[in-house]
Design a protein around this motif. Structure first.
Motif, short mmCIF file in Angstrom:
data_model
loop_
_atom_site.label_atom_id
_atom_site.label_comp_id
_atom_site.label_asym_id
_atom_site.label_seq_id
_atom_site.Cartn_x
_atom_site.Cartn_y
_atom_site.Cartn_z
N PHE A 112 44.28 31.61 50.94
CA PHE A 112 43.15 32.53 51.10
C PHE A 112 41.87 31.88 50.58
N LEU A 113 41.95 31.26 49.41
CA LEU A 113 40.78 30.58 48.85
C LEU A 113 40.36 29.40 49.73
N GLU A 114 41.34 28.69 50.27
CA GLU A 114 41.03 27.58 51.17
C GLU A 114 40.31 28.09 52.41
N GLY A 115 40.81 29.19 52.97
CA GLY A 115 40.18 29.75 54.15
C GLY A 115 38.76 30.20 53.87
N MET A 116 38.54 30.82 52.72
CA MET A 116 37.20 31.26 52.35
C MET A 116 36.26 30.07 52.19
N HIS A 117 36.79 29.00 51.61
CA HIS A 117 35.97 27.80 51.41
C HIS A 117 35.60 27.16 52.75
N VAL A 118 36.57 27.05 53.66
CA VAL A 118 36.30 26.47 54.97
C VAL A 118 35.30 27.35 55.74
N ALA A 119 35.43 28.67 55.58
CA ALA A 119 34.53 29.59 56.27
C ALA A 119 33.17 29.70 55.58
N ARG A 120 33.02 28.99 54.48
CA ARG A 120 31.77 28.97 53.72
C ARG A 120 31.38 30.38 53.26
N MET A 121 32.36 31.09 52.76
CA MET A 121 32.13 32.43 52.24
C MET A 121 32.37 32.42 50.74
N SER A 122 31.40 32.91 49.99
CA SER A 122 31.52 32.94 48.53
C SER A 122 32.42 34.10 48.09
N ILE A 123 33.28 33.83 47.14
CA ILE A 123 34.18 34.88 46.64
C ILE A 123 33.62 35.53 45.38
N GLY A 124 32.47 35.06 44.91
CA GLY A 124 31.88 35.63 43.71
C GLY A 124 32.45 34.99 42.45
N GLN A 125 31.77 35.21 41.35
CA GLN A 125 32.16 34.57 40.09
C GLN A 125 33.29 35.29 39.37
N ALA A 126 33.56 36.54 39.72
CA ALA A 126 34.51 37.33 38.93
C ALA A 126 35.93 37.32 39.47
N PHE A 127 36.13 36.99 40.75
CA PHE A 127 37.42 37.18 41.40
C PHE A 127 38.54 36.37 40.75
N VAL A 128 38.40 35.05 40.71
CA VAL A 128 39.47 34.20 40.17
C VAL A 128 39.65 34.40 38.67
N PRO A 129 38.57 34.47 37.86
CA PRO A 129 38.78 34.77 36.43
C PRO A 129 39.50 36.09 36.18
N ARG A 130 39.19 37.10 37.00
CA ARG A 130 39.88 38.38 36.84
C ARG A 130 41.37 38.23 37.13
N LEU A 131 41.70 37.46 38.15
CA LEU A 131 43.12 37.22 38.47
C LEU A 131 43.80 36.43 37.35
N ALA A 132 43.07 35.49 36.76
CA ALA A 132 43.64 34.73 35.65
C ALA A 132 43.95 35.66 34.47
N ARG A 133 43.07 36.62 34.25
CA ARG A 133 43.32 37.59 33.18
C ARG A 133 44.53 38.45 33.52
N LYS A 134 44.63 38.90 34.78
CA LYS A 134 45.79 39.69 35.20
C LYS A 134 47.07 38.90 35.01
N ALA A 135 47.03 37.61 35.34
CA ALA A 135 48.21 36.76 35.19
C ALA A 135 48.61 36.64 33.73
N ASN A 136 47.63 36.52 32.85
CA ASN A 136 47.93 36.43 31.42
C ASN A 136 48.54 37.73 30.90
N LEU A 137 48.01 38.85 31.35
CA LEU A 137 48.53 40.13 30.91
C LEU A 137 49.96 40.36 31.41
N GLN A 138 50.26 39.85 32.60
CA GLN A 138 51.63 39.96 33.13
C GLN A 138 52.61 39.13 32.31
N GLY A 139 52.16 37.94 31.93
CA GLY A 139 53.03 37.06 31.15
C GLY A 139 54.20 36.50 31.93
#
Length: 441
Positions: free
Chosen positions: A157-184
């Motif tokens: 999905f991130l690769e597709g967004m990058h190829v399509a030259r679409m910004s995902i914003g600054q919060a998306f991936v860090p928020r997922l990293a936080r979710k991943a940490n909380l899941q453990g």
């Protein structure tokens, strides 16, 4: 491929040139049944099925309506969007193109993936899935799932967004990293894999909020295990190594800063906020403090508290040098870095939200406290000599004394700002984990 004698009402320019130069096609009526585009450097994102039909449908729509047009040649892109060419696409045999596919890391036989033939369909350029709603849905699904295959769909999905030259914003991936940490459940490895593929995903570790979350998660896992588990230490080592790469805090970050400043040091407030979100994390106190924590804990456990290889001394000296170079000092730096641009609406707004900023600062201070306390328990004389060892220990104790009242003040601020009945703040959980680990070492 269809036989050369099969007629077709439309031939793209690439195929037309190929027909003219082909030695096997000798008559003007001998044309191909569809266009077969050559292998391209751009790849089409391919997703694996998940346990969420809604997510599968969403990713499929992004693939067909956004990612596919972005990898097509301009003449094919114009073909699918032009209403006047609709009959060409809908009348058999239509137009079929060959695209190269990109699979998520968990896909079977991903290394043996072949090109995919796709029959083009008419599209409305403005009839696309909502990016904001899609990101919210993806975040919601991943936060409730610990399935590796589901999470690994994030990478294409991130690769597709990058190829399509679409910004995902600054919060998306860090928020997922936080979710991943909380899941453990280890899903932070998906984020690290995406960062490893930075040139394809545009996930860069010079984004402070992302690297901060990855480091905080690894340190917390280490503290909970009283630093007896080597996996969190390996994660931090991996992050530190990746930071040296050009695509993260090396040349890419330097070019980003150069583009922003363009030789002008008088930046606007907006430009300063943008630059604040991207830092050379190799010189960030949090990253160095986390490395110092793990190095000191290992020396205490494995070398009877002696720094036999100089790892602790090197990290401690680096930390002290960085803190001494910070304009305004450590606390001001942490407060500024944790004042997110999207929250800076007004001075009054930030005053009302100061407890939130303090909770972020407290998370980092927990790591720094752990690092300084453990470093003070390590004898660095084998590496530094007696006099230098005393100087470093004196400086670390001074730093430790300085942050103690700041920790107390931030703790009070967060408790006063939190509502009754809320789940325990993560900053308190991190601080408790550090306190327990220090008692065991």
């Amino acid at each position: 491929m269809a036989q050369a004698s099969q007629p077709l009402g439309y031939i793209c320019r690439s195929c037309r040139h190929a027909l003219k130069s082909s030695s096997t096609l000798r008559t003007p009526t001998s044309i191909r049944g569809f266009s077969s585009t050559p292998t391209r450097s751009k790849t089409l994102a391919t997703f694996t099925p998940t346990s969420s039909p809604e997510l599968d449908a969403l990713l499929s729509r992004w693939r067909s309506e956004v990612f596919l047009p972005s990898v097509l040649p301009p003449h094919h892109t114009a073909l699918i969007y032009q209403a006047s060419k609709r009959d060409i696409l809908t009348t058999p045999p239509g137009v079929t193109v060959t695209v190269q596919t990109a699979f998520p890391p968990n896909a079977k036989n991903a290394s043996e993936a072949e090109d995919e033939n796709i029959k083009l369909q008419p599209m409305n350029k403005f009839d696309r899935p909502s990016q904001e709603a899609s990101i919210r849905q993806i975040t919601d699904v991943l936060s409730k799932s610990d399935d590796a295959a589901t999470w690994d769909n994030l990478i294409p999905f991130l690769e597709g967004m990058h190829v399509a030259r679409m910004s995902i914003g600054q919060a998306f991936v860090p928020r997922l990293a936080r979710k991943a940490n909380l899941q453990g459940k280890g899903r932070w490895n998906t984020i690290l894999t995406a960062a490893t593929l930075a040139k394809r995903t545009d996930v860069r570790l010079d984004q402070r909020e992302l690297t901060r979350e990855l480091v905080l998660g690894a340190h917390d896992r280490g503290a909970v295990a009283a630093f007896a588990n080597n996996a969190p230490s390996k994660t931090v080592e991996r992050i530190v190594l990746m930071l040296e790469a050009d695509e993260h805090c090396g040349k890419h970050h330097s070019d980003r800063v150069k583009r922003m400043t363009d030789g002008d040091t008088s930046l606007s407030d907006k430009e300063r906020l943008i630059l604040r979100a991207y830092s050379d994390m190799r010189r960030d106190p949090l990253v160095v403090a986390a490395s110092l924590s793990f190095a000191s804990a290992q020396a205490i456990r494995d070398s009877k508290g002696k720094d036999t290889d100089g790892t602790v001394a090197k990290a401690a000296q680096k930390y002290l040098a960085i803190v001494d170079s910070l304009e305004g000092g450590l606390i001001q730096y942490l407060q500024e870095q944790n004042m997110r641009p999207r929250m800076q609406k007004s001075k009054k707004h930030m005053e009302n939200r100061s407890w939130w900023r303090d909770s972020q600062v407290l998370e980092e201070l927990a790591v720094i406290k752990c690092a300084l306390t453990l470093a003070n328990k390590v004898d660095m004389q084998p590496t530094l000599g007696k006099e230098k060892n005393i100087q470093v220990h004196s400086a670390t104790r001074k730093q430790l004394d300085m942050i103690q009242p700041e920790i107390a003040a931030a703790t009070t601020s967060v408790r006063n700002g939190s509502e009754d009945g809320e789940k325990p703040r993560r900053c308190f959980q991190m601080l408790d984990a550090v306190q327990n680990a220090l008692k065991q070492l």
